[in-house]
Design a protein around this motif. Structure first.
Motif, mmCIF file in Angstrom:
data_model
loop_
_atom_site.group_PDB
_atom_site.id
_atom_site.type_symbol
_atom_site.label_atom_id
_atom_site.label_comp_id
_atom_site.label_asym_id
_atom_site.label_seq_id
_atom_site.Cartn_x
_atom_site.Cartn_y
_atom_site.Cartn_z
ATOM 1 N N HIS A 46 -48.530 -34.566 -11.045
ATOM 2 C CA HIS A 46 -48.269 -35.979 -11.307
ATOM 3 C C HIS A 46 -46.780 -36.311 -11.308
ATOM 4 O O HIS A 46 -46.392 -37.461 -11.083
ATOM 5 C CB HIS A 46 -48.891 -36.382 -12.654
ATOM 6 N N ASP A 47 -45.922 -35.311 -11.567
ATOM 7 C CA ASP A 47 -44.483 -35.552 -11.598
ATOM 8 C C ASP A 47 -43.788 -35.127 -10.308
ATOM 9 O O ASP A 47 -42.566 -35.087 -10.243
ATOM 10 C CB ASP A 47 -43.856 -34.814 -12.789
ATOM 11 N N GLY A 48 -44.573 -34.807 -9.268
ATOM 12 C CA GLY A 48 -43.987 -34.470 -7.978
ATOM 13 C C GLY A 48 -43.742 -32.998 -7.752
ATOM 14 O O GLY A 48 -43.417 -32.588 -6.642
ATOM 15 N N THR A 49 -43.881 -32.169 -8.779
ATOM 16 C CA THR A 49 -43.697 -30.726 -8.611
ATOM 17 C C THR A 49 -45.017 -30.096 -8.175
ATOM 18 O O THR A 49 -46.055 -30.757 -8.099
ATOM 19 C CB THR A 49 -43.235 -30.072 -9.910
ATOM 20 N N ARG A 50 -44.970 -28.792 -7.926
ATOM 21 C CA ARG A 50 -46.177 -28.065 -7.535
ATOM 22 C C ARG A 50 -46.360 -26.822 -8.406
ATOM 23 O O ARG A 50 -46.976 -25.849 -7.977
ATOM 24 C CB ARG A 50 -46.087 -27.668 -6.056
ATOM 25 N N GLN A 51 -45.823 -26.847 -9.620
ATOM 26 C CA GLN A 51 -45.870 -25.685 -10.498
ATOM 27 C C GLN A 51 -45.633 -26.144 -11.928
ATOM 28 O O GLN A 51 -45.390 -27.319 -12.189
ATOM 29 C CB GLN A 51 -44.785 -24.694 -10.098
ATOM 30 N N PHE A 52 -45.688 -25.209 -12.871
ATOM 31 C CA PHE A 52 -45.316 -25.491 -14.245
ATOM 32 C C PHE A 52 -43.785 -25.543 -14.332
ATOM 33 O O PHE A 52 -43.081 -24.788 -13.675
ATOM 34 C CB PHE A 52 -45.851 -24.413 -15.185
ATOM 35 N N THR A 53 -43.273 -26.458 -15.155
ATOM 36 C CA THR A 53 -41.821 -26.596 -15.302
ATOM 37 C C THR A 53 -41.462 -26.667 -16.781
ATOM 38 O O THR A 53 -42.241 -27.128 -17.620
ATOM 39 C CB THR A 53 -41.304 -27.867 -14.607
ATOM 40 N N TYR A 54 -40.243 -26.215 -17.094
ATOM 41 C CA TYR A 54 -39.740 -26.276 -18.458
ATOM 42 C C TYR A 54 -39.113 -27.642 -18.735
ATOM 43 O O TYR A 54 -38.588 -28.306 -17.833
ATOM 44 C CB TYR A 54 -38.682 -25.192 -18.690
ATOM 45 N N ALA A 55 -39.162 -28.060 -20.007
ATOM 46 C CA ALA A 55 -38.498 -29.300 -20.419
ATOM 47 C C ALA A 55 -36.985 -29.130 -20.281
ATOM 48 O O ALA A 55 -36.430 -28.096 -20.644
ATOM 49 C CB ALA A 55 -38.865 -29.636 -21.869
ATOM 50 N N ARG A 56 -36.340 -30.156 -19.744
ATOM 51 C CA ARG A 56 -34.897 -30.102 -19.529
ATOM 52 C C ARG A 56 -34.262 -31.425 -19.928
ATOM 53 O O ARG A 56 -34.929 -32.430 -20.078
ATOM 54 C CB ARG A 56 -34.593 -29.817 -18.049
ATOM 55 N N ARG A 57 -32.953 -31.407 -20.042
ATOM 56 C CA ARG A 57 -32.224 -32.646 -20.261
ATOM 57 C C ARG A 57 -31.213 -32.802 -19.122
ATOM 58 O O ARG A 57 -30.757 -31.829 -18.532
ATOM 59 C CB ARG A 57 -31.507 -32.649 -21.609
ATOM 60 N N ASN A 58 -30.865 -34.044 -18.834
ATOM 61 C CA ASN A 58 -29.955 -34.354 -17.742
ATOM 62 C C ASN A 58 -28.527 -34.351 -18.269
ATOM 63 O O ASN A 58 -28.104 -35.261 -18.976
ATOM 64 C CB ASN A 58 -30.302 -35.720 -17.149
ATOM 65 N N GLU A 59 -27.766 -33.313 -17.914
ATOM 66 C CA GLU A 59 -26.388 -33.195 -18.385
ATOM 67 C C GLU A 59 -25.506 -34.309 -17.831
ATOM 68 O O GLU A 59 -24.539 -34.715 -18.465
ATOM 69 C CB GLU A 59 -25.825 -31.835 -17.975
ATOM 70 N N GLU A 60 -25.828 -34.819 -16.635
ATOM 71 C CA GLU A 60 -25.035 -35.900 -16.053
ATOM 72 C C GLU A 60 -25.159 -37.159 -16.916
ATOM 73 O O GLU A 60 -24.168 -37.817 -17.225
ATOM 74 C CB GLU A 60 -25.508 -36.174 -14.634
#
Length: 391
Positions: A243-257
């Motif tokens: 649903h978020d455009g990926t094709r795998q499990f992903t870790y929560a992240r924050r945008n440093e920019e």
């Protein structure tokens, strides 16, 4: 410190605190090697490990096309030539990873069986039959299970175990004593699967497994309890988009920019506060008017109806204020005379939509009023929130 300084500082400090928290906004679904500005969200650690972004039911599904061979382990197979017992096979499977450590697949296959008669009784004869089977397999990712989950791992070893049904028919009985025409058998499967990641969507699999069946699988029944066939398969895997455009499990992240932009704004406001502390005192006579109204200013970029990222905190402030008022109303009005009605309405609707969609403020308590005089004429004792749109 005089009254104006205290009021200004009191207004600024909640803003500074909130912006500090907003800077750690989580970004979902983008692996770290695809955007260097995204880093693991350390604040979300559980047992010193980062947590995964949430997934939905239709996430992490895949489809696999397999081709390969069956090697049949059947009665009288010991007296047969090994090369004669290999037969072609092909399959199609659909599955889902429930977690990085485990999932399932439903797999259907077609293949050929190969049998051998007892040369002591009916001669050295080979015969064949068709096999159609369907299995439900549980999948276990051994790398993730024992080595921890890593995004974009190039090679993964998996174990599988399953149960299914095999339909055997069309026995070639010429020159043999086989009389079976067809049969349906319960089967059990176990094996190993090696997966090589090709890109975001594709992987190449090599699978070795064994299917265990009733002794009648080859049309002959002796004293052996099981007949079997080994499966050696090569497969191409396609992983569907999440649903978020990926094709795998992903870790929560924050945008440093984004964190850097907000951090710069925090530092600027702190410098302003320090400058005000050092400014000479000015005696100001103020008339205090008791009011229960909360006011919020929201500004926009020139000719834009999109809420600026630095103004999102003000929308949040308005939402939190109206939530504290039981059955309270929120008014959106211009801070000065309107010169472009369409532009004001676009900005006001953007603020209203953000309050409704992101903060669940009921639409029936949000009012857009182009005439500021009507809002200014409200009874000061009326408990409400007023949002001023700044040109």
């Amino acid at each position: 410190m005089k009254m104006k300084k205290r009021v200004y500082l009191a207004l600024m400090m909640p803003f500074l605190c909130f912006v500090g928290g907003a800077a750690q906004e989580v970004t979902e679904g983008v692996p770290v090697d695809e955007n260097p500005n995204l880093v693991l969200w350390e604040d979300s650690l559980v047992d010193n490990k980062p947590v995964l972004n949430p997934t939905k039911f239709w996430d992490n599904w895949f489809i696999t096309v397999n081709v390969g061979t069956f090697y049949n382990l059947v009665d009288n197979g010991g007296s047969a030539k090994a090369g004669k017992m290999f037969q072609p096979a092909a399959g199609l499977s659909v599955g889902k990873w429930i977690s990085p450590w485990g999932g399932f697949r439903l797999m259907g296959m077609w293949g050929r069986g190969a049998g051998h008669t007892n040369p002591q009784y009916v001669g050295d004869n080979y015969y064949h039959w068709n096999i159609i089977n369907g299995y439900g397999d549980a999948l276990f990712n051994l790398h993730n299970l024992f080595g921890g989950y890593k995004e974009n791992r190039k090679f993964q070893l998996m174990a599988l175990a399953g149960i299914g049904v095999e339909h055997v028919e069309s026995f070639d009985v010429k020159g043999t004593n086989i009389t079976t025409e067809k049969n349906n058998l319960l089967g059990f499967r176990t094996g190993l699967l090696a997966s090589f990641r090709l890109n975001k969507a594709l992987a190449f699999n090599l699978e070795a497994s064994i299917n265990m069946l009733d002794d009648s699988y080859d049309g002959q029944v002796y004293d052996n309890k099981w007949d079997m066939h080994l499966n050696f398969l090569a497969g191409l895997v396609y992983r569907f988009k999440n649903h978020d455009g990926t094709r795998q499990f992903t870790y929560a992240r924050r945008n440093e920019e984004k964190y850097a932009i907000l951090n710069d704004e925090i530092n600027r406001l702190r410098r302003e506060v320090e400058a005000m502390k050092k400014a000479p005192a000015v005696n100001v006579v103020e008339k205090v008017v008791k009011s229960n109204q909360t006011t919020v200013l929201i500004s926009f970029d020139a000719n834009s109806t999109k809420i600026n990222r630095l103004q999102e905190v003000n929308v949040y402030t308005a939402a939190e204020a109206i939530k504290k008022i039981e059955n309270g109303d929120l008014y959106i009005t211009p801070a000065s005379n309107i010169t472009d009605t369409d532009l004001f309405n676009g900005r006001a609707n953007a603020v209203r939509d953000a309050l409704m969609n992101e903060y669940n403020i009921p639409a029936g308590h949000i009012f857009i009023e182009q005439d500021r005089k009507l809002v200014d004429s409200l009874d000061p004792s009326k408990n409400c929130v007023v949002v001023y749109i700044v040109k």
